[in-house]
Design a protein around this motif. Structure first.
Motif, PDB file in Angstrom:
ATOM      1  N   LYS A  85     -12.146   1.614   2.070  1.00 16.69           N
ATOM      2  CA  LYS A  85     -13.031   2.156   1.040  1.00 16.69           C
ATOM      3  C   LYS A  85     -13.942   0.948   0.630  1.00 16.69           C
ATOM      4  O   LYS A  85     -14.229  -0.057   0.944  1.00 16.69           O
ATOM      5  N   ARG A 130     -11.794   8.874  -9.859  1.00 18.18           N
ATOM      6  CA  ARG A 130     -10.016   8.752 -10.362  1.00 18.18           C
ATOM      7  C   ARG A 130      -9.735   7.818 -11.246  1.00 18.18           C
ATOM      8  O   ARG A 130      -9.585   6.224 -10.816  1.00 18.18           O
ATOM      9  N   TYR A 176       1.260   4.939   0.502  1.00 16.39           N
ATOM     10  CA  TYR A 176       0.029   6.050   2.233  1.00 16.39           C
ATOM     11  C   TYR A 176       0.275   7.364   1.543  1.00 16.39           C
ATOM     12  O   TYR A 176      -0.239   8.509   2.514  1.00 16.39           O
ATOM     13  N   MET A 208       0.676  -1.406  -0.307  1.00 23.31           N
ATOM     14  CA  MET A 208       0.292   0.153   0.021  1.00 23.31           C
ATOM     15  C   MET A 208       0.569   0.612  -0.007  1.00 23.31           C
ATOM     16  O   MET A 208       2.217   1.326   0.854  1.00 23.31           O
ATOM     17  N   GLN A 211      -7.047   4.639 -12.113  1.00 26.66           N
ATOM     18  CA  GLN A 211      -5.729   3.850 -11.310  1.00 26.66           C
ATOM     19  C   GLN A 211      -5.266   2.599 -11.980  1.00 26.66           C
ATOM     20  O   GLN A 211      -6.245   2.412 -12.770  1.00 26.66           O
ATOM     21  N   GLU A 231      -5.968   9.289   0.135  1.00 28.07           N
ATOM     22  CA  GLU A 231      -5.904   8.147   1.245  1.00 28.07           C
ATOM     23  C   GLU A 231      -5.139   6.931   0.370  1.00 28.07           C
ATOM     24  O   GLU A 231      -5.254   6.895  -0.548  1.00 28.07           O
ATOM     25  N   PRO A 232      -5.080   5.919   1.268  1.00 28.30           N
ATOM     26  CA  PRO A 232      -4.295   4.820   1.077  1.00 28.30           C
ATOM     27  C   PRO A 232      -4.339   4.193  -0.668  1.00 28.30           C
ATOM     28  O   PRO A 232      -5.601   3.801  -1.163  1.00 28.30           O
ATOM     29  N   THR A 233      -3.378   4.246  -1.312  1.00 30.58           N
ATOM     30  CA  THR A 233      -4.034   3.167  -2.313  1.00 30.58           C
ATOM     31  C   THR A 233      -3.076   2.108  -2.779  1.00 30.58           C
ATOM     32  O   THR A 233      -1.850   2.095  -2.225  1.00 30.58           O
ATOM     33  N   PRO A 234      -3.206   1.073  -3.611  1.00 37.73           N
ATOM     34  CA  PRO A 234      -2.340  -0.248  -3.510  1.00 37.73           C
ATOM     35  C   PRO A 234      -1.430  -0.312  -4.810  1.00 37.73           C
ATOM     36  O   PRO A 234      -1.403   0.722  -5.988  1.00 37.73           O
ATOM     37  N   TYR A 294      -9.112  -0.446   4.262  1.00 35.19           N
ATOM     38  CA  TYR A 294      -8.623   1.158   4.318  1.00 35.19           C
ATOM     39  C   TYR A 294     -10.028   2.038   3.858  1.00 35.19           C
ATOM     40  O   TYR A 294      -9.894   3.493   3.110  1.00 35.19           O
TER      41      TYR A 294
END
Lengths: 212, 596
Positions: B237, B191, A181, A179, B193, A185-188, B235
């Motif tokens: 989500k 967004r 940070y 992840m 990704q 927001e936390p993104t993979p 998280y």
């Protein structure tokens, strides 16, 4: 300028079962074929972590053939909220299936780096020695595990020549790296994983090969 | 791995067959009734697209992707049930009619407003404009007078629209496709990704299209990628954002999987409780054969001319390149339902060559001497069904079938329960008679195949060093179980010869005891034997039988008190081999007589 980065460190880990859950199949869990970098980092963090250091994984060797096992078990389907009066587990049961790995063993190749938390008394050899002593004695802050808490990992130092990996060649597709940070927001983050001769080469986290 | 392979399959089939595979934002759906209207929105008629008056399903159309609904009201674009299209609910005796009508009226409103929202005013597409005109005016009431209408309302079948003179449905025009695309863009607006399947930047899908056709799952479809309870979120989500699968990949894998699972698919088989699909990287004959190896054969196809098995074994002889050298990648995916979600039961990824090699190995492991009327290679379904009560498919242990398939594909030992369930069936059926009261065999050909397969495979895999059981009678095999099995067959034979046409033999009463606790059964059986042999009229035959018994007994030191499961298996094989040997001799004798 003093050295900021440790020499390459090796650790052998193994266990009866493992589940390095794929994000897309994490409800009815399906594992990745191979340990992910974040799972390896978790194991190292469990053995030695200080605010002064950050672990980086460079390579993971697969020491046993990839074998699968399908298990169904009872879990809970809701989360506790501070505003609620709790919940009754028997009413919130969820049966969940899992496709887990069985009888796994890996050699983790890694190094650590001194980071912002390092004070004037901290230096690289200090933590290298600490790490060596801790794995020698089998010490850990919490029990290291293979992807999920219930799959406890055994570990031992890797002295001399590392064991030969299984000769597996496989395209593993996009694999979760860890992840991130930094963003709002936390993104993979994901990287393209290949198993060549049983070895998974892990690119640096901030390299171009890692997307997220 | 799984999703990637499915996306690859989608790419392959969208090149191979350009229609039948829905483009993004659309899906393939059966539409039984098409309402034809004029350009001005006047009612002209209803087309019935069903074959054979609804028995075989209706024609399939590419229509805008259906909206997920459970209890809420949400209309599909330009197609739907009579309740949505006309506000006419399907009659339901359990619910109050006023409530149904009220709800249907709301559904109708939502159907119209869905169209209005999707297309900007004024509606320029002729087809859509005609539909709106038809639905909002009084013209729609003419439908209710059509002779097909009562049936439509009764079945609640899906309806869609066609404008006279056009050769596509109103919902298939380019204008509709564009409107759907832009509506999606707006709705997502999210967004970008990286997609975890393709790696490219894409907008993650919040909800994935449902997968239909997994046996036991909800008929409206279930999901592989689904986060339907808050315990599954991470998280903070929500839903699909927990696992960023881009819209493109989501469309590709769901379409491919739905196609594999479709009703008329040749690439789907039921293995126990797991609905199993399989596909190759490129078009390959293996896709057709695989079902023949594992599935239930159609009634009109005999296993003797099973093309799949023939090719597997005879390809080199016929000059074709052996399948074993084929490096085309091959995938097998077993899915089982679990509470509106779909769980992956097993996943196999290999090459056609590996699959062929492993299946061939399986057939070799399982082959055993048999009567001339039996087939050389039995389908896996036939083998498994022989372990089931009453020989019924639904009585096969649910997990057994899947485990068996897994072990065949991977070339690993068969599941441990296979041996015990085959032996259990043999013992349970030791005294079974057919409809005419004649005794039925308990160690049948399929069961002998299975037991031999298990023993041979275990011996090879664990390298026990013990002598393997062979294809046919092995006089050298000194295993106690095997010898006692042979002895039992000879004793039964002696009894049959002494009392020709006997209804119940010693097998009825003693098979179970003889095969598991020989010490308690055999002394008594040998006493009976003396009695039987003394009754024989032909001295020659008596001497012959005694000689055979003596030969076998030479290898038996003591009667063991107990035989373990493996040895009970060998008992069954010894018994089977010895019996087949008798038949063989008799056949040979019969043959000689014919020549004379």
């Amino acid at each position: 300028m003093s050295q900021r980065r440790s020499r390459p460190l090796l650790l052998k880990v193994w266990g009866q079962n493992a589940c390095f859950t794929r994000p897309e199949m994490k409800v009815e869990r399906v594992s990745y074929d191979v340990m992910t970098p974040s799972a390896a980092r978790g194991i190292l963090d469990a053995i030695l972590w200080k605010p002064a250091i950050a672990w980086h994984i460079t390579q993971i060797d697969v020491l046993k053939p990839i074998r699968w096992e399908s298990v169904r078990r009872n879990e809970v389907g809701c989360v506790m909220s501070p505003r609620s009066n709790g919940f009754f587990v028997e009413k919130e049961r969820q049966q969940r299936a899992g496709l887990f790995l069985r009888d796994v063993a890996y050699t983790v190749h890694a190094y650590f780096e001194l980071v912002g938390g390092a004070g004037s008394a901290d230096n690289v050899p200090k933590f290298e020695e600490m790490f060596a002593r801790r794995i020698e004695k089998g010490q850990c802050f919490h029990r290291p595990y293979l992807g999920c808490r219930e799959f406890a990992a055994n570990f031992e130092p890797c002295i001399g020549k590392p064991p030969t990996p299984e000769p597996i060649n496989k395209d593993l597709g996009w694999m979760l790296y860890d992840m991130h940070y930094g963003a709002e927001e936390p993104t993979p983050r994901f990287f393209r994983a290949f198993l060549e001769g049983g070895t998974l080469k892990v690119p640096p986290f901030d390299s171009e090969e890692v997307r997220g | 791995m799984i999703l990637q392979a499915l996306v690859g399959y989608y790419r392959r089939i969208s090149l191979e067959r350009s229609f039948g595979v829905a483009p993004r934002g659309f899906e393939v759906k059966e539409i039984p009734f098409i309402i034809t209207i004029s350009k001005e929105g006047q009612f002209l008629g209803i087309d019935d697209t069903r074959d054979n008056a609804g028995k075989k399903g209706a024609r399939k159309y590419v229509v805008p992707k259906s909206v997920k609904k459970s209890v809420n009201i949400a209309a599909n674009l330009l197609w739907g049930t009579p309740a949505y299209v006309f506000g006419m609910p399907k009659p339901d005796e359990t619910k109050a009619p006023e409530k149904l009508t009220q709800r249907a009226e709301k559904q109708r409103q939502s159907f119209i407003s869905k169209i209005r929202e999707t297309f900007s005013e004024p509606v320029t597409d002729r087809g859509v404009a005609a539909v709106l005109h038809f639905l909002e005016g009084s013209e729609r009431n003419k439908v209710f007078g059509h002779p097909l209408w009562p049936e439509i309302q009764e079945t609640g079948a899906n309806l869609s629209f066609k404008v006279m003179g056009e050769n596509i449905l109103a919902c298939q025009s380019d204008a509709v496709a564009m409107a759907i695309d832009s509506a999606n863009q707006e709705a997502i607006g999210g967004r970008l990704q990286p997609c975890l399947v393709m790696g490219e930047l894409d907008v993650p899908s919040r909800l994935h299209a449902p997968i239909r056709g997994v046996r036991g799952a909800q008929s409206s479809g279930a999901n592989i990628v689904s986060f339907n309870l808050n315990a599954f979120n991470s998280y903070g989500k929500e839903q699909g954002y927990n696992a960023p699968v881009g819209a493109k990949a989501e469309h590709a894998y769901t379409t491919a999987l739905n196609l594999l699972l479709a009703k008329d698919s040749r690439q789907r088989i039921q293995v126990g409780d797991a609905t199993t699909v399989f596909w190759a990287e490129q078009a390959h004959k293996m896709e057709e054969w695989f079902a023949d190896f594992f599935g239930e054969l159609p009634a009109d196809q005999s296993e003797q001319d099973n093309e799949a098995v023939r090719t597997l074994f005879l390809a080199p002889r016929m000059g074709a390149p052996p399948l074993e050298d084929d490096y085309t990648r091959f995938f097998v995916l077993g899915l089982a339902p679990n509470a509106s979600r779909i769980a992956v039961r097993f996943w196999y990824e290999g090459t056609v060559g590996e699959v062929a090699r492993n299946i061939k190995q399986h057939f070799n492991d399982c082959s055993i001497v048999h009567g001339p009327k039996e087939r050389d290679y039995l389908s896996i379904f036939r083998l498994l069904v022989s372990t089931a009560q009453l020989g019924k498919a639904e009585n096969i242990q649910p997990l057994l079938a899947g485990e068996m398939m897994k072990s065949i594909l991977n070339g690993t030992p068969y599941p441990a329960t296979l041996l015990s369930s085959a032996i259990r069936r043999i013992r349970a059926e030791q005294s079974k008679n057919d409809a005419n009261g004649k005794p039925l065999q308990n160690v049948t050909y399929p069961r002998a195949c299975l037991i031999k397969g298990v023993l041979v495979r275990n011996a090879r895999y664990y390298d026990t060093g013990e002598k393997e059981v062979g294809m046919s009678l092995d006089r050298e095999n000194a295993n106690a179980g095997y010898l006692l099995g042979r002895l039992f067959a000879v004793l039964e034979k002696a009894q049959e010869r002494a009392n020709p046409g006997i209804n119940a033999t010693i097998r009825d009463r003693y098979y179970g005891a003889a095969s598991s606790t020989p010490l308690t059964a055999f002394p008594h059986l040998l006493k009976l034997k003396n009695h039987h042999i003394s009754k024989l009229e032909s001295r020659g035959e008596a001497v012959n039988l005694e000689k055979q018994i003596g030969e076998i007994m030479a290898g038996v030191k003591d009667f063991p008190a107990l035989l373990n499961l493996q040895d009970q298996g060998k008992f069954a094989i010894g018994y089977y081999h010895q019996r087949e040997e008798f038949f063989k001799k008799r056949d040979a004798r019969d043959g000689e007589e014919d020549h004379e």
